[in-house]
Structures are given as C-alpha cells and as structure tokens.
Design a protein around this motif. Structure first.
Motif, PDB file in Angstrom:
ATOM      1  N   ASP A  66      16.202  -5.528   9.143  1.00 50.94           N
ATOM      2  CA  ASP A  66      16.032  -6.961   8.929  1.00 50.94           C
ATOM      3  C   ASP A  66      15.241  -7.198   7.640  1.00 50.94           C
ATOM      4  O   ASP A  66      14.018  -7.171   7.629  1.00 50.94           O
ATOM      5  CB  ASP A  66      15.292  -7.542  10.143  1.00 50.94           C
ATOM      6  N   ASP A 110      14.660  -9.343   3.865  1.00 48.95           N
ATOM      7  CA  ASP A 110      14.854 -10.591   3.143  1.00 48.95           C
ATOM      8  C   ASP A 110      14.139 -10.461   1.796  1.00 48.95           C
ATOM      9  O   ASP A 110      13.327  -9.570   1.592  1.00 48.95           O
ATOM     10  CB  ASP A 110      14.273 -11.748   3.967  1.00 48.95           C
ATOM     11  N   LYS A 125      21.650 -13.265   6.148  1.00 44.84           N
ATOM     12  CA  LYS A 125      20.254 -13.704   6.010  1.00 44.84           C
ATOM     13  C   LYS A 125      20.188 -14.955   5.134  1.00 44.84           C
ATOM     14  O   LYS A 125      19.474 -15.906   5.431  1.00 44.84           O
ATOM     15  CB  LYS A 125      19.453 -12.570   5.369  1.00 44.84           C
TER      16      LYS A 125
END
Lengths: 495, 379
Positions: B158, B160, B195
């Motif tokens: 995950d 970003d 995302k």
C-alpha cells in the motif's frame, strides 16, 4: 522488424504525425536518419506553419555568455540603485531576466525539434547522450546547457566516442557542474602560492570519479581510489566556474579587448596551467605525463577500454530496446563498438538494427512519451517561439510563456533541472508512482485541449493496441477521456 | 570491513536475545510510525556532530569545525544549527549514532544510495527496499514525499506519493475514467492508478508547497490520521558539497538547519502521534576526514545518523569511536564505520512495527548476522 511503421518510428523516434508521409523503405529511412544533415525547425506561433528555426535563436557560446553577463551586470546595477523601490527592483530584474534568457529558447528548440523535426532519431540519440553525460541545470548553467546539448552532443553524434568523451569532459558546463573548476593540483603553482599565504588549495575528485564510474568504464572495471585520485590530478587545471567565465567574458567584451582571441581559448579549452598538477600520473596501469595533452590521453584510454564498450552497449540497449533486453542483443552492439573502435555512427546503426529485431517493450521516459503524444496525435499544444520571449517583440513581459519548460519539470524529466549526475533512470519502476501518473493524466488532458487530429480510437487502431485497452477506450464517456485513456495506457506508455 | 570493529560483537549482544517481546504491539494494530529522512549526496557527519573531545579532529580539519558546537558529552558536540534536535536530545527523545554507515565502501552516490535503500550488500541486486519489505510483513501503508516512489519503500503493498503537481488548466478526469485507465494496466502501475483514483475523491484542501519542510509537515499531518500511513519518506537533497561547504554558515550548515527544522516540523505536525514515532536520517556515505583543496570534503565512508521521536526513552550518543588519527582512518582518509546502520534500522523497525529482530534480519535484510541494537536506542 515490426511491420508497423508507426510503431517503429516511436521506438527510435517520436512517431509520425497525421500530416507526415510514412517512409516507403524503413531501412533507407534509418540510414538517412543517421547520416543526413538536418535543419532545425520551429514554429513562430501555435497555429503558424513550421519553418526553419530562426538563426537569431541559435545562440553561439559567445552569445550565451554575453547574455548571461548582461543579466549579471544589469541585475547588480538595479539592485544597487538608490532610486528604485524594492518592488520596482524586483520587477526590473524580472524583465531583464526575460530579455536575456536563453534557456527558454533552448527548451522551445528542444520541443520543436522533437515534435516537428525531420531528424527524430538524432533527437532521441541526443536525449540519450545528454542524459548519459548529465550536466545538472539551474542558475547560470542554464545559459550554457543548450550549447552542451546542441553543439557538443548533437554535433558529435556521428563522431567517435573518444571525441565525444573529450569534448564533454572539457565543456565549461561539465567542469562547473562536477566541481572540477574548484580542483587544484596540490603541487601546482597556484596551490604553492596559496600555502605561502596561509590558504589551502587541493584536488576535488568529483568529476574524476564520475568520469570513470558513470561516463566510461563503470565500477565493473574495479578501479582503485588511486586511479580516481590520479585522474583528478590529470583533470586539475581544467575548468572555471560558469559565473567567473561569464564575468570575465563580459568584462573583456565591454573593454573591446583586442585579446579576444585568447578569450576563445578560455571558453572552449578552459585550461589553467598554474593549477595543473605537475609530474607523472598512473591510471589503470597507464602512465601519463604532465601537461594539458594528458587529459585527451586519459579520455582516449577510457573511451577505448573494453569495459566502456560493455557498459555503454548495455545502456544503449536498455534505452532503446527495454530493460529486459537479452545479453545477445547487447553483444551485437558491443561487437560493433569493438570492431568500429567506438565509431558512434556505426554503433547507432547497429542499435537501430537490434531494436528492429527485438520483441522487447520499452517503458518510455515521460518527456519522450509527451513529445510522441503531441506529435502522433497532431495536437497544437506547443506555443510558438515568438510566444517564448514576448519582450523581444516589445510586448508585455508577463506574456512570457514558461509552460514548456515547466511541464518538463513537472514530469520530472527536464535537462534544465538540477539533478544527480547519474541522470534519469531507464527503469520503469522509477517512473511509476501516484504522482507520476497524476501528471501523465493531466498532461494528456492538456494535450487534448489543443485539438489533436487523431482521436483515442484512431490512435489505438494505428498502433495495434491490445483488445483490452481498446475496450477501455470504447467505454470512456467522451472524446477527451477516450484520448486520455489511450495515451495513459501501457500501449502508449510503452513501445 | 565491518567485522573488524563491529560494535556489538562480544560486547553484550547476548543481553538482547532474539524474540525479545515488544510491549503493547500486535501485528493487527501497528501504532508505531517511521519517518525516514534521506539526506542525499552524503552528509558530512564530522561537521554535523563533531567529536570535539578527539584532538585529532582539529589536526585533520583546520577549517571545518563549527566554532561553537553544543557540547553533548566529553567526546561529542553538535553543530549549533541543530536547535530543535538539541532540545529533543535534552528531552530524552532523540539519539545520535556516530561512526556508522551501511556496509558500503565504494564511495559512489548511486551505488551507495541503492545499498542504503535496497538494504543489500551488493548494489542493484534487489528491486525492493528494506523498509518496503518490512512494511509488507507488517501489512502497513506508506507515503513517499516525492515525485517518484523511492526504492526504500518499494515492496510494500500500500504505497502512495505526495508531491503536488503544478500543471495549469488541467485536472484529473472522473473516477470512472481513472478506473478505465487502471483496467489497461497490470501490477504496480494498476495499483498506483487505483490509489490515485481514491485520492482524487477525497475532499479538502492540501498544501501545494513542495519544499522539504512543507512536505515533512504534510507527512506529519497524514500520519497523525487514524487511517493514515505509518511510514513516510522525506528527501533532502544536495549534500554533495565538494567545495565551500561552510563551517558556521554556508551550504552544509544551512542544510543542517533544514534537517533540524524537518525534525521540528514532524514533531509539531504529528502531535499526539509523536510519542509513537521514530524519525531517522540516512545518508549514502560520510565525507573525507580532511578537507579537500576547495574547503569541501569528498566522498567517504562513516557518517552520523540522527534519530528522534517519542519511541525513544533516553537520549544517548551511541558510538564505538574509531579515532581520527591517520592510522585509524579507513584507507587513510575516511571515518571508519564501526556500527552497521542496518542494525539501527532494524531496531527502529522493531520499535515501530513490533517485528521480531530475527524476522527483520532474515526477511528484511536477508542477513542473519545483523546484531540487535534495540536496547541501546529504545531500552
């Protein structure tokens, strides 16, 4: 070879736009791309015709230094003025900057050549080598980066690699960027004088290290710290920082110094004997005598080293073919490198040959992707060079259009930005992130705003997009979004 | 090269047995937060944290010692520009690791940065980063405050970025269109667009500034959110000062101020979560002990690591000082690294993620021999 000429032109160039004729014979097109003399082209205004790039925007090295000098001196005068308020000072400095700027035109030329030039393969090769020999931008160096790109890199694409390596190494921009201008031989006249006056001067090994590590043999060569140090000794005496070159040039010019001839030497071969390290040096078991000529011997030795051939054959292959290029493909280029003794024209020809046979896919740099998107779609996104520096036309300086320069920065892929000397990555992983994709999508949308002739579906058809991508384009609800989906799909980001 | 003077070997590593339980953390609810501040270009550790108690410092460097360092103990002082960091030291929420490095002696920025981020001994030998691998094990999210995703956090599921775009007259299309773009991609690229789609639907105004300090502030804000990322990476470039690096003032000291203010900003923006946080600096190498001829220093080996955050209970300067006389230097020019900085990173992972040291050494650094230093920093 991919029998799709559109795809081929994207692999080694920027693609054929809607108004371009496809070559009948790709092989002869390849050859002429490498060997012909091309004229730079450009557009005056966004919707005007493409014409020969105006001579007044081809800045010679002297022009660049003169304009940088005008800016430096003018800025000093404005800032020392007792009559002006600080707001007025700022405004005047900005106007002066706009009037003397050079980088902006270089960036326009860079865009125009990519989007409208006949020499797209040479342009791509120029981008490759400019990146290989990174000279970080920013500040006064931006006045001379265009000289590095067009005179040194583009001008030597068909030379031998040793010629290119020497010219790159001795360019004021490189000598300044990698601190060689600050490097002084410890036993030089200058250092001895400094010691007598309680100061220290000595070597700075930055350029020497990158010359070996990045520009030529690579760490695989297993050179030692002594090799780097001795290379730094050979390099000592070369270079002056850009600011002082500008200052000196400008002052001599203003005085109308008849000795302008010696100034040429100062600019093109900035070597200062008093800072050079005397005595013999040994690099990679080779002996070098003292003196100016030893640098050419060093760069020749490095250029002709087997590890340089290996390192650069691989880098070229990765750049044009893709990062999972196989060793046998690299070896073809390597063999030509060895057989031709580093003849770049022969090497580039082989790069095209191997690329044509390969099935690998290459993830393009964002700048390459953008130029291809504009050229292939026929969008008139690029403002003309007249829009570049409006103050030349006595218009309001606020009209000055910095967008082309800024967009390259936004894409993280500008040769006018400060950056690390290893240059822009050839690896897809380094270009995949939320922010990178955010910019791609926004730039694609911006390109669409300037009426592309080819829409998303046509682009997909001409370039044999996958069915999956064609379905996604089909599902997009309007023409703009179809266009964005097409340009931001892997089918267009890779080739 | 590290084994010769390895700092924990035989000096009580046995005290910290592997599998040492970490209080309060479970794998399902990681409370800890890690911020890595990448100091790109090679920070001069001897200028930042001068060993003022070592007479050889003044013999080796004539100019490059700050005139009024803050004295930390009989051996070490710190450059006066580290104001926030100094008060964190006083508050028992910061520590310094000196004469440390990743085990890389090649003095190349690019190899060094790759080793430091990849966490392998051989440069360019892995496509994920040590922090990313740890995040993958701990199942936690991270955010890089840069245009690209740096190697260090790759490998996590995950991820970003934050580095706001400045493209005029353009915005993202609808989330439906973004999903269509996503459907054309595979793997990481598809994830990244997913995302982006999610981010595009969030409301609210975010800062548009892109300087390291503003980015650090944004990282702090994001990390204090309940569902926010647990990891952030902030970059401070331009430490590669080969000339005129400055002593009391100048380029390197200005960068110290920036690093220091980054620590301050992270603390003030993390607010309550500061107590669960560890911030650590990393740099690819230190610089030469002697100054070069242009009042700068060239690429070296050992440097300094700065750690701060509420996860630290007691401030200390952790070092096994190798000395600065010519014979003490690595290849007669560089500060030796006597502490493997991987072991410090491992301790930070243990403190923040509650991962077992053995798991970290085996699955994150792929090297079982990394000593456990947890007790020296978080004990």
């Amino acid at each position: 070879m991919s029998d799709n000429k559109h795809k081929w032109a994207r692999k080694v160039g920027f693609g054929f736009g809607p108004n371009e004729l496809l070559p009948t014979d790709v092989e002869s097109w390849n050859n002429s791309q490498l060997t012909s003399n091309f004229k730079s082209v450009g557009m005056a205004k966004r919707y005007s015709d493409v014409e020969i790039w105006p001579q007044e925007y081809n800045f010679s090295f002297e022009d660049r230094l003169r304009r940088a000098g005008e800016y430096n001196e003018g800025k000093k005068e404005i800032e020392n003025s007792k009559k002006l308020t600080s707001v007025e000072k700022k405004k005047r400095v900005r106007t002066l900057r706009d009037q003397t700027d050079v980088a902006l035109f270089d960036v326009y030329k860079f865009w125009n050549s990519a989007i409208y030039g006949d020499d797209m393969v040479k342009q791509r090769l120029t981008h490759f080598w400019t990146n290989h020999f990174t000279v970080g931008g920013g500040g006064r160096r931006n006045y001379i980066i265009g000289d590095f790109i067009y005179r040194v890199i583009y001008g030597n694409l068909n030379a031998s690699f040793d010629e290119l390596l020497y010219k790159v190494t001795t360019h004021v921009g490189m000598l300044d960027y990698l601190d060689n201008a600050e490097s002084v031989g410890e036993r030089s006249e200058s250092a001895r004088w400094a010691r007598r006056n309680g100061k220290t001067q000595g070597l700075n090994d930055n350029l020497a290290r990158e010359l070996l590590e990045l520009h030529s043999v690579s760490p695989e060569r297993m050179y030692t710290e002594d090799d780097i140090r001795n290379s730094a000794k050979i390099l000592a005496g070369w270079g002056a920082n850009t600011d002082s070159v500008i200052r000196k040039f400008y002052r001599e010019r203003r005085r109308d110094n008849p000795a302008i001839g010696s100034l040429g030497k100062f600019i093109y071969e900035p070597y200062f004997k008093d800072r050079a390290e005397p005595g013999r040096k040994i690099v990679l078991d080779n002996k070098f005598r003292s003196g100016k000529k030893s640098l050419r011997q060093l760069t020749d030795m490095l250029a002709n080293d087997d590890f340089t051939a290996r390192h650069l054959s691989k880098k070229l292959a990765i750049h044009f073919i893709g990062e999972s290029v196989n060793q046998s493909e690299i070896d073809f280029i390597y063999n030509v490198w060895k057989d031709s003794k580093g003849n770049l024209e022969e090497i580039h020809k082989e790069v095209l040959n191997v690329t044509a046979r390969s099935k690998e896919r290459k993830f393009l740099w964002p700048s390459t992707w953008m130029f291809q998107a504009i050229r292939f779609s026929g969008s008139s996104f690029l403002p003309g060079f007249e829009d570049g520096n409006a103050s030349f036309y006595k218009a309001v300086p606020s009209k000055l259009n910095y967008e082309p320069k800024k967009i390259l920065e936004e894409l993280g892929n500008s040769f006018w930005e400060s950056r690390q000397p290893d240059g822009y990555s050839e690896r897809k992983d380094d270009w995949v992130s939320t922010e990178h994709f955010d910019r791609r999508i926004k730039v694609a949308s911006r390109i669409y705003s300037f009426q592309p002739d080819r829409q998303g579906e046509e682009i997909a058809e001409l370039l044999d997009f996958s069915d999956n991508t064609k379905i996604a384009i089909d599902k997009a609800s309007n023409m703009r979004d179809k266009f964005i989906v097409a340009l931001c799909s892997p089918d267009f980001m890779e080739v | 090269m590290l084994t010769r003077r390895h700092f924990l070997s035989g000096t009580g590593a046995g005290l910290f047995l592997s599998g040492y339980p970490v209080h309060g953390f479970t794998k399902n609810a990681i409370k800890g937060r890690i911020v890595v501040v990448l100091l790109e270009g090679g920070m001069d550790g001897l200028l930042a944290v001068p060993p003022i108690g070592d007479d050889n410092l003044f013999k080796q460097r004539r100019a490059l010692v700050a005139s009024n360092p803050l004295k930390l103990n009989p051996l070490f002082g710190i450059h006066p520009n580290f104001k926030n960091f100094s008060s964190m030291l006083l508050n028992d929420e910061a520590s310094i690791i000196h004469a440390t490095s990743f085990p890389y002696v090649g003095r190349s920025h690019f190899e060094g940065q790759n080793v430091l981020q990849g966490g392998m001994l051989t440069p360019f030998s892995i496509k994920t980063g040590w922090l990313g691998r740890a995040m993958d094990i701990a199942k936690t999210a991270g955010k890089a405050m840069s245009l690209e995703t740096p190697l260090i956090i790759r490998g996590a599921n995950d991820l970003d970025n934050f580095y706001p775009a400045r493209i005029k007259h353009s915005r993202l299309p609808s989330s439906e269109t973004l999903r269509l773009i996503q459907s054309t991609h595979l793997n990481n690229a598809a994830k990244v667009i997913g995302k982006l789609t999610k981010n595009s639907m969030k409301m609210g105004v975010v800062s548009q500034a892109r300087d390291p300090l503003s980015l650090a502030a944004e990282a702090g804000r994001a990390m204090r959110e309940k569902d926010g990322p647990r990891v952030a990476v902030v970059k401070i470039p331009q430490f590669d000062d080969h000339s005129e690096i400055g002593t009391d003032t100048g380029h390197h000291p200005e960068l110290f101020t920036l690093v220091d203010r980054t620590f301050g900003k992270l603390k003030s923006e993390l607010k309550e979560e500061w107590k669960n946080t560890i911030v650590l600096t990393m740099t690819e190498f230190g610089r030469t002990v002697k100054e070069n001829g242009s009042a700068g220093t060239d690429h070296g080996y050992g440097s300094v690591g700065l750690l701060a955050g509420g996860l630290i209970n007691r401030s200390s300067v952790v070092a096994n000082w190798p000395g600065l006389s010519n014979k003490d230097l690595y290849e007669k020019r560089d500060l030796y690294a006597t502490i493997d900085y991987r072991s410090i990173c491992a301790a930070c992972l243990e403190a923040a993620f509650g991962l077992d040291h053995d798991v970290i050494s085996e699955r994150v650094f792929l090297d079982k021999t990394i000593p456990r230093t947890y007790g020296h920093i978080f004990g």
